[in-house]
Design a protein around this motif. Structure first.
Motif, PDB file in Angstrom:
ATOM      1  N   VAL A  18      -4.492  -9.609  16.711  1.00  0.00           N
ATOM      2  CA  VAL A  18      -3.588  -9.443  15.568  1.00  0.00           C
ATOM      3  C   VAL A  18      -4.377  -9.247  14.278  1.00  0.00           C
ATOM      4  CG1 VAL A  18      -1.660 -10.447  14.289  1.00  0.00           C
ATOM      5  CG2 VAL A  18      -1.879 -10.874  16.739  1.00  0.00           C
ATOM      6  N   GLY A  19      -5.513  -9.953  14.164  1.00  0.00           N
ATOM      7  CA  GLY A  19      -6.343  -9.818  12.981  1.00  0.00           C
ATOM      8  C   GLY A  19      -7.022  -8.465  12.871  1.00  0.00           C
ATOM      9  N   VAL A  20      -7.028  -7.703  13.957  1.00  0.00           N
ATOM     10  CA  VAL A  20      -7.593  -6.348  13.952  1.00  0.00           C
ATOM     11  C   VAL A  20      -6.486  -5.295  13.954  1.00  0.00           C
ATOM     12  CG1 VAL A  20      -8.918  -4.649  15.284  1.00  0.00           C
ATOM     13  CG2 VAL A  20      -9.779  -6.979  15.028  1.00  0.00           C
ATOM     14  N   GLU A  21      -5.546  -5.410  14.905  1.00  0.00           N
ATOM     15  CA  GLU A  21      -4.545  -4.358  15.097  1.00  0.00           C
ATOM     16  C   GLU A  21      -3.627  -4.161  13.883  1.00  0.00           C
ATOM     17  OE1 GLU A  21      -3.926  -4.193  19.949  1.00  0.00           O
ATOM     18  OE2 GLU A  21      -2.375  -5.071  18.682  1.00  0.00           O
ATOM     19  N   LEU A  22      -3.003  -5.224  13.420  1.00  0.00           N
ATOM     20  CA  LEU A  22      -2.041  -5.063  12.329  1.00  0.00           C
ATOM     21  C   LEU A  22      -2.693  -4.588  11.030  1.00  0.00           C
ATOM     22  CD1 LEU A  22       0.443  -8.045  12.895  1.00  0.00           C
ATOM     23  CD2 LEU A  22       0.513  -5.708  13.777  1.00  0.00           C
ATOM     24  N   PRO A  23      -3.844  -5.172  10.631  1.00  0.00           N
ATOM     25  CA  PRO A  23      -4.503  -4.649   9.422  1.00  0.00           C
ATOM     26  C   PRO A  23      -4.972  -3.199   9.592  1.00  0.00           C
ATOM     27  CG  PRO A  23      -5.272  -6.859   9.870  1.00  0.00           C
ATOM     28  CD  PRO A  23      -4.471  -6.432  11.064  1.00  0.00           C
ATOM     29  N   VAL A  24      -5.512  -2.859  10.765  1.00  0.00           N
ATOM     30  CA  VAL A  24      -5.971  -1.480  10.985  1.00  0.00           C
ATOM     31  C   VAL A  24      -4.789  -0.523  10.912  1.00  0.00           C
ATOM     32  CG1 VAL A  24      -6.876   0.134  12.717  1.00  0.00           C
ATOM     33  CG2 VAL A  24      -8.044  -2.037  12.298  1.00  0.00           C
ATOM     34  N   TYR A  25      -3.668  -0.921  11.488  1.00  0.00           N
ATOM     35  CA  TYR A  25      -2.472  -0.072  11.411  1.00  0.00           C
ATOM     36  C   TYR A  25      -2.038   0.119   9.963  1.00  0.00           C
ATOM     37  CZ  TYR A  25       2.299   1.597  11.757  1.00  0.00           C
ATOM     38  OH  TYR A  25       3.456   2.339  11.595  1.00  0.00           O
ATOM     39  N   ASP A  26      -1.933  -0.983   9.221  1.00  0.00           N
ATOM     40  CA  ASP A  26      -1.471  -0.907   7.822  1.00  0.00           C
ATOM     41  C   ASP A  26      -2.414  -0.084   6.949  1.00  0.00           C
ATOM     42  OD1 ASP A  26       0.826  -2.331   8.244  1.00  0.00           O
ATOM     43  OD2 ASP A  26       0.002  -4.263   7.612  1.00  0.00           O
ATOM     44  N   ILE A  27      -3.713  -0.323   7.094  1.00  0.00           N
ATOM     45  CA  ILE A  27      -4.692   0.381   6.258  1.00  0.00           C
ATOM     46  C   ILE A  27      -4.750   1.864   6.631  1.00  0.00           C
ATOM     47  CG2 ILE A  27      -7.137   0.570   5.667  1.00  0.00           C
ATOM     48  CD1 ILE A  27      -5.677  -1.799   4.389  1.00  0.00           C
ATOM     49  N   THR A  28      -4.718   2.174   7.927  1.00  0.00           N
ATOM     50  CA  THR A  28      -4.734   3.572   8.361  1.00  0.00           C
ATOM     51  C   THR A  28      -3.504   4.304   7.838  1.00  0.00           C
ATOM     52  OG1 THR A  28      -5.922   2.973  10.391  1.00  0.00           O
ATOM     53  CG2 THR A  28      -4.846   5.131  10.345  1.00  0.00           C
ATOM     54  N   LYS A  29      -2.349   3.694   7.995  1.00  0.00           N
ATOM     55  CA  LYS A  29      -1.105   4.286   7.516  1.00  0.00           C
ATOM     56  C   LYS A  29      -1.143   4.475   6.004  1.00  0.00           C
ATOM     57  CE  LYS A  29       3.759   3.048   6.857  1.00  0.00           C
ATOM     58  NZ  LYS A  29       4.769   1.988   7.057  1.00  0.00           N
ATOM     59  N   LYS A  30      -1.632   3.460   5.294  1.00  0.00           N
ATOM     60  CA  LYS A  30      -1.695   3.510   3.830  1.00  0.00           C
ATOM     61  C   LYS A  30      -2.566   4.669   3.353  1.00  0.00           C
ATOM     62  CE  LYS A  30      -3.388   0.741  -0.086  1.00  0.00           C
ATOM     63  NZ  LYS A  30      -3.976  -0.589  -0.467  1.00  0.00           N
ATOM     64  N   HIS A  31      -3.750   4.828   3.953  1.00  0.00           N
ATOM     65  CA  HIS A  31      -4.667   5.878   3.517  1.00  0.00           C
ATOM     66  C   HIS A  31      -4.176   7.272   3.925  1.00  0.00           C
ATOM     67  CE1 HIS A  31      -7.814   3.503   1.680  1.00  0.00           C
ATOM     68  NE2 HIS A  31      -7.800   2.674   2.701  1.00  0.00           N
ATOM     69  N   LEU A  32      -3.526   7.376   5.055  1.00  0.00           N
ATOM     70  CA  LEU A  32      -2.979   8.666   5.469  1.00  0.00           C
ATOM     71  C   LEU A  32      -1.905   9.136   4.484  1.00  0.00           C
ATOM     72  CD1 LEU A  32      -2.661   8.290   9.350  1.00  0.00           C
ATOM     73  CD2 LEU A  32      -4.234   9.783   8.109  1.00  0.00           C
ATOM     74  N   ILE A  33      -1.080   8.188   4.048  1.00  0.00           N
ATOM     75  CA  ILE A  33      -0.009   8.535   3.109  1.00  0.00           C
ATOM     76  C   ILE A  33      -0.569   8.824   1.717  1.00  0.00           C
ATOM     77  CG2 ILE A  33       2.056   7.663   1.933  1.00  0.00           C
ATOM     78  CD1 ILE A  33       2.717   6.104   4.483  1.00  0.00           C
ATOM     79  N   LEU A  34      -1.494   7.955   1.257  1.00  0.00           N
ATOM     80  CA  LEU A  34      -2.068   8.138  -0.083  1.00  0.00           C
ATOM     81  C   LEU A  34      -2.931   9.398  -0.186  1.00  0.00           C
ATOM     82  CD1 LEU A  34      -3.089   4.477  -1.055  1.00  0.00           C
ATOM     83  CD2 LEU A  34      -1.121   5.801  -1.859  1.00  0.00           C
ATOM     84  N   SER A  35      -3.465   9.852   0.951  1.00  0.00           N
ATOM     85  CA  SER A  35      -4.286  11.057   0.938  1.00  0.00           C
ATOM     86  C   SER A  35      -3.470  12.306   0.633  1.00  0.00           C
ATOM     87  CB  SER A  35      -4.987  11.231   2.290  1.00  0.00           C
ATOM     88  OG  SER A  35      -4.049  11.542   3.313  1.00  0.00           O
ATOM     89  N   GLY A  36      -2.158  12.206   0.834  1.00  0.00           N
ATOM     90  CA  GLY A  36      -1.280  13.338   0.594  1.00  0.00           C
ATOM     91  C   GLY A  36      -1.190  14.289   1.769  1.00  0.00           C
ATOM     92  N   LEU A  37      -1.974  14.019   2.809  1.00  0.00           N
ATOM     93  CA  LEU A  37      -1.958  14.880   3.995  1.00  0.00           C
ATOM     94  C   LEU A  37      -0.718  14.641   4.845  1.00  0.00           C
ATOM     95  CD1 LEU A  37      -5.708  14.569   5.063  1.00  0.00           C
ATOM     96  CD2 LEU A  37      -4.615  16.456   3.827  1.00  0.00           C
TER      97      LEU A  37
END
Length: 259
Positions: A146-165
């Motif tokens: 949980v300490g890996v999966e949920l943060p990795v999901y949130d951070i990956t999603k956040k950067h994908l959206i913020l990148s504008g791609l």
């Protein structure tokens, strides 16, 4: 307390059940085992996710909102902390259902009795301690996963959206969940191997083969080599990958409901 709400708990539990059932049916189709035997084993798996998933996702999202008010202010450190705490708490509380699931799946074709009768049998023969057998490695494993999966999901999603791609779309959720599944499998496999062995061990002549997680890790490494800790990695990843994809896509869709 104004930041607390029921949605993450309910949606987390519902998405966990959907993911477990979907992943289970996928595995059953791939290995082509008997339907009757598989359906006997799905009940404890769904029970485990109904309890573990509900507490895990609800606690994780609640802790994040208590620490930061805006999602964009979240950091990896904050998310990892929330993930570790929610993983330990949820796995500890739901440990009896995890023991039941592993015991019933380990019996395989020798499975006898219903889920409830097996639960009662464990309690009668091993007591309360038997229901919480392996709780420490289980909590350690959950803290890692949980300490890996949920943060990795949130951070990956956040950067994908913020990148504008990408926007907040199903494809973004797919990529993020695929990434977090791989990260979770890499981080958790050694503890997962030891956890399963500890849960299946029984007291013989007053002694246990593994005294704890570290002892189990060292004995496995010493007697079988380092890569023994990664036994079952590919099946583990092939399970975690689809599970996470189904879970997060379902969870994200449930979050959009107007309730």
């Amino acid at each position: 307390m104004a930041n607390l709400n029921w949605k993450p708990f309910v949606f987390g539990g519902m998405a966990s059940i959907v993911a477990e059932f979907g992943d289970f049916m996928l595995i059953r189709t791939l290995i082509n085992v008997l339907v009757c035997h598989c359906m006997d084993l799905i009940s404890p798996a769904l029970l485990r996710q109904a309890s573990y998933g509900t507490i895990k996702i609800g606690t994780y999202n609640t802790l994040k909102k208590l620490i930061v008010s805006r999602p964009e202010d979240e950091t990896m450190v904050i998310n990892v902390f929330c993930g570790v705490v929610s993983g330990v708490l949820s796995s500890s509380l739901a440990n009896p259902t995890d023991v039941l699931k592993i015991r019933m799946q380990a019996q395989g074709s020798l499975l006898q009795g219903s889920m409830m009768s097996n639960f009662i049998n464990i309690y009668q023969t091993e007591g309360t301690r038997g229901l919480w057998r392996g709780v420490i490695p289980t909590a350690q494993r959950a803290a890692i996963v949980v300490g890996v999966e949920l943060p990795v999901y949130d951070i990956t999603k956040k950067h994908l959206i913020l990148s504008g791609l990408m926007g907040d779309t199903v494809f973004t959720h797919f990529i993020s969940s695929f990434t977090c599944g791989l990260a979770g499998a890499l981080a958790s496999n050694p503890v997962d191997v030891v956890r399963t062995r500890m849960m299946n061990q029984r007291v013989l002549a007053g002694n246990l083969l593994y005294k704890g997680t570290l002892d189990g890790l060292m004995q496995t490494w010493k007697n079988e080599g380092f890569f023994a800790l990664y036994k079952g990695f590919w099946p583990n990843w092939l399970r975690l990958g689809p599970w996470n994809i189904i879970f997060f896509i379902t969870f994200e869709q449930l979050k959009k409901l107007s309730l």
